[in-house]
Motif scaffolding. Sequence first.
Motif, PDB file in Angstrom:
ATOM      1  N   GLU A   1       0.837  -1.211   0.000  1.00 52.31           N
ATOM      2  CA  GLU A   1       0.000   0.000   0.000  1.00 52.31           C
ATOM      3  C   GLU A   1       0.865   1.251   0.000  1.00 52.31           C
ATOM      4  O   GLU A   1       0.541   2.245  -0.666  1.00 52.31           O
ATOM      5  N   ALA A   2       1.970   1.227   0.719  1.00 51.16           N
ATOM      6  CA  ALA A   2       2.882   2.378   0.757  1.00 51.16           C
ATOM      7  C   ALA A   2       3.480   2.645  -0.620  1.00 51.16           C
ATOM      8  O   ALA A   2       3.659   3.808  -1.006  1.00 51.16           O
TER       9      ALA A   2
ATOM     10  N   SER B   1       3.577   6.294  -5.308  1.00 50.00           N
ATOM     11  CA  SER B   1       3.297   6.577  -6.724  1.00 50.00           C
ATOM     12  C   SER B   1       2.288   7.704  -6.862  1.00 50.00           C
ATOM     13  O   SER B   1       2.478   8.628  -7.659  1.00 50.00           O
ATOM     14  N   ASP B   2       1.227   7.645  -6.075  1.00 45.91           N
ATOM     15  CA  ASP B   2       0.187   8.684  -6.144  1.00 45.91           C
ATOM     16  C   ASP B   2       0.731  10.048  -5.726  1.00 45.91           C
ATOM     17  O   ASP B   2       0.434  11.061  -6.366  1.00 45.91           O
ATOM     18  N   CYS B   3       1.508  10.083  -4.656  1.00 42.00           N
ATOM     19  CA  CYS B   3       2.009  11.367  -4.142  1.00 42.00           C
ATOM     20  C   CYS B   3       3.023  12.006  -5.080  1.00 42.00           C
ATOM     21  O   CYS B   3       2.991  13.213  -5.316  1.00 42.00           O
TER      22      CYS B   3
ATOM     23  N   THR C   1       9.390   8.282   3.666  1.00 43.64           N
ATOM     24  CA  THR C   1       9.119   6.843   3.774  1.00 43.64           C
ATOM     25  C   THR C   1       8.225   6.506   4.953  1.00 43.64           C
ATOM     26  O   THR C   1       7.196   5.829   4.788  1.00 43.64           O
ATOM     27  N   LEU C   2       8.595   6.923   6.146  1.00 45.33           N
ATOM     28  CA  LEU C   2       7.815   6.548   7.321  1.00 45.33           C
ATOM     29  C   LEU C   2       6.416   7.147   7.278  1.00 45.33           C
ATOM     30  O   LEU C   2       5.448   6.510   7.721  1.00 45.33           O
ATOM     31  N   ASP C   3       6.281   8.344   6.741  1.00 51.52           N
ATOM     32  CA  ASP C   3       4.946   8.933   6.601  1.00 51.52           C
ATOM     33  C   ASP C   3       4.090   8.108   5.655  1.00 51.52           C
ATOM     34  O   ASP C   3       2.899   7.896   5.883  1.00 51.52           O
ATOM     35  N   GLY C   4       4.694   7.630   4.576  1.00 54.74           N
ATOM     36  CA  GLY C   4       3.973   6.760   3.650  1.00 54.74           C
ATOM     37  C   GLY C   4       3.538   5.464   4.314  1.00 54.74           C
ATOM     38  O   GLY C   4       2.429   4.977   4.079  1.00 54.74           O
ATOM     39  N   LEU C   5       4.388   4.914   5.153  1.00 53.94           N
ATOM     40  CA  LEU C   5       4.028   3.692   5.888  1.00 53.94           C
ATOM     41  C   LEU C   5       2.903   3.958   6.883  1.00 53.94           C
ATOM     42  O   LEU C   5       2.009   3.128   7.059  1.00 53.94           O
TER      43      LEU C   5
END
Length: 145
Positions: free
Chosen positions: A90-91, A96-98, A109-113
Amino acid sequence: MPEYWDTSCLVKLYCLEEDSDAYAERLSSLEEPLVTSTLTRTELLFAFEQKALRQETNGQSAEQLYHTLESDHQAGRLRFLPLGEDVLSEARAIASDCYAAKPSIPLRTLDGLHLATARLAACSRVVSADERMNAAAKALGIALG
């Protein structure tokens, strides 16, 4: 549905910051335990150590603050969600979307997770004091707290 709180907000519950009272008040109004990624345990440990070095812990050691965090978890006030392959997948989609957004959102990275965990857990909203994470959540259609 539970609220997802990231590290930037949770630290305010354990270390006194300018807006700690507002977050403590919000927490007291919740009917369900708040949720966060198991990553937050490690992020908060580092944050507690940094705060202790700067003497921003009201005289408590990082170890004492971490013990309080774990006690809150054991008491059911805080749930840690696992970091599995589903979150990593999902991350990747979130990244990709962001980065494809116009303008792009340079999500860390951690924010995406964290956002992936919140999305997979179907949390009602994400509560974060981090502007970049809030911008990404908004772009992804995730309600903000």
